[in-house]
Design a protein around this motif. Sequence first.
Motif, PDB file in Angstrom:
ATOM      1  N   PHE A  46      36.353  39.822  28.431  1.00 56.63           N
ATOM      2  CA  PHE A  46      37.423  40.499  27.158  1.00 56.63           C
ATOM      3  C   PHE A  46      36.357  41.431  26.165  1.00 56.63           C
ATOM      4  CE2 PHE A  46      38.974  36.275  28.561  1.00 56.63           C
ATOM      5  CZ  PHE A  46      40.339  36.371  28.140  1.00 56.63           C
TER       6      PHE A  46
ATOM      7  N   GLU B  17      30.405  52.691  23.640  1.00 57.34           N
ATOM      8  CA  GLU B  17      30.874  52.584  22.324  1.00 57.34           C
ATOM      9  C   GLU B  17      31.965  51.800  21.937  1.00 57.34           C
ATOM     10  OE1 GLU B  17      29.760  57.428  21.256  1.00 57.34           O
ATOM     11  OE2 GLU B  17      31.889  56.586  20.613  1.00 57.34           O
ATOM     12  N   VAL B  18      31.798  51.027  21.003  1.00 57.74           N
ATOM     13  CA  VAL B  18      33.082  50.135  20.736  1.00 57.74           C
ATOM     14  C   VAL B  18      33.317  50.261  19.088  1.00 57.74           C
ATOM     15  CG1 VAL B  18      32.610  48.500  22.420  1.00 57.74           C
ATOM     16  CG2 VAL B  18      31.737  48.199  20.139  1.00 57.74           C
TER      17      VAL B  18
ATOM     18  N   LYS C 148      37.428  50.876  28.890  1.00 60.24           N
ATOM     19  CA  LYS C 148      37.543  49.623  29.339  1.00 60.24           C
ATOM     20  C   LYS C 148      38.752  48.714  28.355  1.00 60.24           C
ATOM     21  CE  LYS C 148      35.253  45.202  30.671  1.00 60.24           C
ATOM     22  NZ  LYS C 148      33.974  44.544  30.841  1.00 60.24           N
TER      23      LYS C 148
ATOM     24  N   HIS D 105      41.495  45.201  28.935  1.00 55.45           N
ATOM     25  CA  HIS D 105      42.082  43.968  29.676  1.00 55.45           C
ATOM     26  C   HIS D 105      43.314  43.564  29.420  1.00 55.45           C
ATOM     27  CE1 HIS D 105      41.992  40.683  26.815  1.00 55.45           C
ATOM     28  NE2 HIS D 105      40.842  41.462  26.020  1.00 55.45           N
TER      29      HIS D 105
ATOM     30  N   ALA E 240      44.968  39.748  29.410  1.00 60.68           N
ATOM     31  CA  ALA E 240      44.823  38.463  29.426  1.00 60.68           C
ATOM     32  C   ALA E 240      43.332  38.162  30.197  1.00 60.68           C
ATOM     33  CB  ALA E 240      46.031  37.587  30.146  1.00 60.68           C
ATOM     34  N   GLY E 241      42.550  38.776  29.932  1.00 61.73           N
ATOM     35  CA  GLY E 241      41.088  38.919  30.607  1.00 61.73           C
ATOM     36  C   GLY E 241      40.911  39.456  31.834  1.00 61.73           C
TER      37      GLY E 241
ATOM     38  N   ASP F 138      40.057  42.593  33.447  1.00 60.99           N
ATOM     39  CA  ASP F 138      39.736  43.753  33.036  1.00 60.99           C
ATOM     40  C   ASP F 138      39.275  45.082  33.878  1.00 60.99           C
ATOM     41  OD1 ASP F 138      37.429  42.181  34.037  1.00 60.99           O
ATOM     42  OD2 ASP F 138      36.097  42.842  32.954  1.00 60.99           O
TER      43      ASP F 138
ATOM     44  N   ASP G 232      29.923  46.067  38.990  1.00 62.18           N
ATOM     45  CA  ASP G 232      29.183  45.046  38.864  1.00 62.18           C
ATOM     46  C   ASP G 232      28.844  44.522  37.526  1.00 62.18           C
ATOM     47  OD1 ASP G 232      26.556  43.944  41.195  1.00 62.18           O
ATOM     48  OD2 ASP G 232      26.349  43.679  38.992  1.00 62.18           O
ATOM     49  N   ARG G 233      28.912  43.360  37.167  1.00 63.82           N
ATOM     50  CA  ARG G 233      28.843  42.684  35.887  1.00 63.82           C
ATOM     51  C   ARG G 233      27.217  42.854  35.512  1.00 63.82           C
ATOM     52  NH1 ARG G 233      33.665  41.819  34.182  1.00 63.82           N
ATOM     53  NH2 ARG G 233      35.452  41.417  35.751  1.00 63.82           N
TER      54      ARG G 233
ATOM     55  N   VAL H  38      28.563  48.302  34.890  1.00 65.28           N
ATOM     56  CA  VAL H  38      29.310  48.447  33.740  1.00 65.28           C
ATOM     57  C   VAL H  38      30.071  46.812  33.539  1.00 65.28           C
ATOM     58  CG1 VAL H  38      31.191  48.903  32.283  1.00 65.28           C
ATOM     59  CG2 VAL H  38      29.858  50.633  33.322  1.00 65.28           C
ATOM     60  N   GLY H  39      30.631  46.507  34.776  1.00 68.79           N
ATOM     61  CA  GLY H  39      31.501  44.871  34.759  1.00 68.79           C
ATOM     62  C   GLY H  39      33.039  45.278  34.724  1.00 68.79           C
TER      63      GLY H  39
ATOM     64  N   LEU I  63      40.555  35.762  35.704  1.00 72.63           N
ATOM     65  CA  LEU I  63      41.202  35.122  34.575  1.00 72.63           C
ATOM     66  C   LEU I  63      42.572  35.243  34.687  1.00 72.63           C
ATOM     67  CD1 LEU I  63      38.219  36.036  32.176  1.00 72.63           C
ATOM     68  CD2 LEU I  63      38.876  33.775  32.843  1.00 72.63           C
TER      69      LEU I  63
ATOM     70  N   GLY J 121      43.088  33.550  31.366  1.00 72.60           N
ATOM     71  CA  GLY J 121      42.668  34.363  30.222  1.00 72.60           C
ATOM     72  C   GLY J 121      43.861  34.650  29.272  1.00 72.60           C
TER      73      GLY J 121
ATOM     74  N   ARG K 230      44.521  44.934  25.592  1.00 73.29           N
ATOM     75  CA  ARG K 230      43.549  45.165  24.562  1.00 73.29           C
ATOM     76  C   ARG K 230      42.578  46.249  25.274  1.00 73.29           C
ATOM     77  NH1 ARG K 230      46.896  43.129  22.422  1.00 73.29           N
ATOM     78  NH2 ARG K 230      47.020  41.069  21.256  1.00 73.29           N
ATOM     79  N   THR K 231      42.487  47.075  24.218  1.00 74.30           N
ATOM     80  CA  THR K 231      41.091  47.985  24.330  1.00 74.30           C
ATOM     81  C   THR K 231      39.815  47.417  24.152  1.00 74.30           C
ATOM     82  OG1 THR K 231      42.722  49.937  24.216  1.00 74.30           O
ATOM     83  CG2 THR K 231      40.369  50.256  23.606  1.00 74.30           C
ATOM     84  N   VAL K 232      38.952  47.511  24.721  1.00 70.74           N
ATOM     85  CA  VAL K 232      37.667  46.865  24.700  1.00 70.74           C
ATOM     86  C   VAL K 232      36.739  48.183  23.943  1.00 70.74           C
ATOM     87  CG1 VAL K 232      35.241  46.330  25.534  1.00 70.74           C
ATOM     88  CG2 VAL K 232      37.375  45.180  26.501  1.00 70.74           C
ATOM     89  N   GLY K 233      36.630  49.372  24.729  1.00 73.64           N
ATOM     90  CA  GLY K 233      35.881  50.301  24.116  1.00 73.64           C
ATOM     91  C   GLY K 233      35.547  51.560  25.137  1.00 73.64           C
TER      92      GLY K 233
END
Lengths: 275, 275
Positions: A43, A263-264, B10, B12, B14-15, B17, B40-41, B45-46, B209, B238, B257-260
């Motif tokens: 998330f 960047e967030v 990035k 997601h 419901a999780g 991503d 790769d998390r 980046v993940g 998720l 998620g 949802r936007t993460v960044g």
Amino acid sequence: MNDSRLRMTKHHGAGNDFVVLGDLDDRRTLTPDLVRAVCDRHFGVGADGLIRVTAGRDGTDLAMDLRNADGSAAEMSGNGIRCLAQAAVEAGWVAPPQFTVWTRAGVRTIDYRVGERSGEADVAVDMGQPVLGPDQPQQFADRRARTVDLGNPHLVLLGPDLSSVDVAELGTRLQAVHPGGVNVEFVTAGPEPEELTLRVWERGVGETLACGTGTVAAAAAVRSWGLVGSRVRVHNPGGTLQVELGETGAILTGPTRTVGAVEVEPAVVLAAARR
Amino acid sequence: MNDSRLRMTKHHGAGNDFVVLGDLDDRRTLTPDLVRAVCDRHFGVGADGLIRVTAGRDGTDLAMDLRNADGSAAEMSGNGIRCLAQAAVEAGWVAPPQFTVWTRAGVRTIDYRVGERSGEADVAVDMGQPVLGPDQPQQFADRRARTVDLGNPHLVLLGPDLSSVDVAELGTRLQAVHPGGVNVEFVTAGPEPEELTLRVWERGVGETLACGTGTVAAAAAVRSWGLVGSRVRVHNPGGTLQVELGETGAILTGPTRTVGAVEVEPAVVLAAARR
């Protein structure tokens, strides 16, 4: 670009990954909710921890404000401070090779060597003097055991091999025995002389790919049992780190890698957080 | 800024991503190694996947080049295309509410609603018509089972509860039985009427998720067994997604949802990759 944005870079040391936020003016407030939102791997951005870098204190070049992925403040991380060092050099906040960093566990000195390729570095950090607890032989089957304090508490368990160890089960169970929790290192000698192989259970986190303080704790404990000398290579699941156990303290050295820039916007990443 | 940098955002659903890369000029080549390194998390980046967005084909507004975290190309992802939609609207490549996206599984229509807060959206996508395979009762203990094709292959297993299911073990084992692999949905009815609860094993990824196509597959299979109607809420680990099973196809709707923002230099993120 909105000025409220958190501009960070992501790095890892042997797979132990951190996002690093430059805040040399000390203007940012990191709430536990924001740290958790950023560090969440699905998330959020995803990292083992978030490091805010501020101007030095007590005469150091920089200072480290380290937060765990669960939002709590942490004293020190051997891989975290090596990631901080890489972010700081790449951003031009300090010049290699040597600089000092204030941490909650004391002042640490970095010895930084730029790697051959962009984003690669070898970074050494003095980890202070490991404080060995009493030997606790036969505590777990055929394993020798002793506690080691490196500003944070460790329990090192030596055994003939790691393949049969249930790291999660034992790591969880040992938390109850150690008030305040403990980081648990399962370690075996080899495969080569002066080498150790390690798996680690970090309190508040679980099994991780690498642990800097755990790597030093393992080397110090196993040296006390006479199986290695003062220079030890320690194979963590995510990569190999080197420890030099000196008169005045331990030095941890290993590769550090830049992943990229992140960047967030705080309000946005908080709105994206796990419910 | 070097022009070779991959500038991504990035997101997601419901999780589930995804990092989304705008490449409207179709100039980028994504090798499996690069996709694996980015996704790769711990060493990258993940993300569950990387989506390259190119100009539309066959008259669509945009096209989706979807890669799984293991580097393989994928036909379609319900949450992935919803993340693509959010990246595209926020970057100004298309204007909401409606636009079309070419995918390897066919053309999809997006219905996009901007959320109340920055970085929030509700995104609906037509998922095509689920094609049900024959019922396979008693295939696994007390579970009903059937395959569902949504451009990608699914196996839906219905059971009384999910707590005792070893998703990783069964999910892995079922890959061998289905040539080319299969996404496996473990589903139970409830907790409320017209609701399902789901866990999912995605081929090439593992347990996730949330899974958009899996959510539609589960709703279609369970409706075929008479336990729900045509409008179903599906609780993924998620978050909750909604499915409308219509005459001409299924519509999947849910929060995105936007993460960044994320920027990586290919050579650098490849040098940081897991050895």
